[in-house]
Design a protein around this motif. Sequence first.
Motif, mmCIF file in Angstrom:
data_model
loop_
_atom_site.group_PDB
_atom_site.id
_atom_site.type_symbol
_atom_site.label_atom_id
_atom_site.label_comp_id
_atom_site.label_asym_id
_atom_site.label_seq_id
_atom_site.Cartn_x
_atom_site.Cartn_y
_atom_site.Cartn_z
ATOM 1 N N GLU A 41 -8.366 3.588 0.623
ATOM 2 C CA GLU A 41 -9.113 2.333 0.628
ATOM 3 C C GLU A 41 -8.197 1.163 0.285
ATOM 4 N N LYS A 42 -7.263 1.387 -0.640
ATOM 5 C CA LYS A 42 -6.293 0.349 -0.986
ATOM 6 C C LYS A 42 -5.409 0.036 0.227
ATOM 7 N N ALA A 43 -5.017 1.069 0.967
ATOM 8 C CA ALA A 43 -4.212 0.878 2.179
ATOM 9 C C ALA A 43 -4.998 0.089 3.214
ATOM 10 N N GLU A 44 -6.282 0.387 3.336
ATOM 11 C CA GLU A 44 -7.122 -0.343 4.298
ATOM 12 C C GLU A 44 -7.191 -1.824 3.926
ATOM 13 N N ARG A 45 -7.392 -2.124 2.635
ATOM 14 C CA ARG A 45 -7.467 -3.531 2.202
ATOM 15 C C ARG A 45 -6.131 -4.250 2.422
ATOM 16 N N GLU A 46 -5.038 -3.555 2.129
ATOM 17 C CA GLU A 46 -3.722 -4.201 2.193
ATOM 18 C C GLU A 46 -3.162 -4.304 3.610
ATOM 19 N N PHE A 47 -3.329 -3.231 4.403
ATOM 20 C CA PHE A 47 -2.683 -3.179 5.718
ATOM 21 C C PHE A 47 -3.656 -3.170 6.884
ATOM 22 N N GLN A 52 -2.580 -0.023 11.953
ATOM 23 C CA GLN A 52 -1.295 0.667 11.886
ATOM 24 C C GLN A 52 -1.189 1.673 13.022
ATOM 25 N N PRO A 58 0.106 1.992 0.016
ATOM 26 C CA PRO A 58 0.715 1.038 -0.913
ATOM 27 C C PRO A 58 0.926 1.632 -2.306
ATOM 28 N N CYS A 59 1.842 2.571 -2.415
ATOM 29 C CA CYS A 59 2.166 3.141 -3.719
ATOM 30 C C CYS A 59 3.561 3.741 -3.670
#
Length: 98
Positions: free
Chosen positions: A65-71, A75, A82-83
């Motif tokens: 979910e963090k990847a979805e918000r950030e990127f 892709q 993002p870690c």
Amino acid sequence: MNNVVKQLLKGCLNLLNCDDKYMFGYAETVKKGHFSVIAMANGEPEKFLIAIRYLSYPPFLKLLEKAEREFGFDQQGILIVPCEATELRRILVRARWR
């Protein structure tokens, strides 16, 4: 089913239909039931092969979910999370022991 998981599975299915197995400079050989993820290790990308079973592990889902918000999910190829690689390893090890 969580939207993040749906989008990831859709991307995995698209990769299976793709003839070009070379993405981001990596020769892509993904075992059945796995998908590729890139995390950073000391400023350098590190590739992980993740078993699909991790898609049901809440800390891994939070990372997606963090990847979805950030990127976003535009892709192409290998999913970038993002870690740091050490954090991803910790998440994967904890999942094995649950």
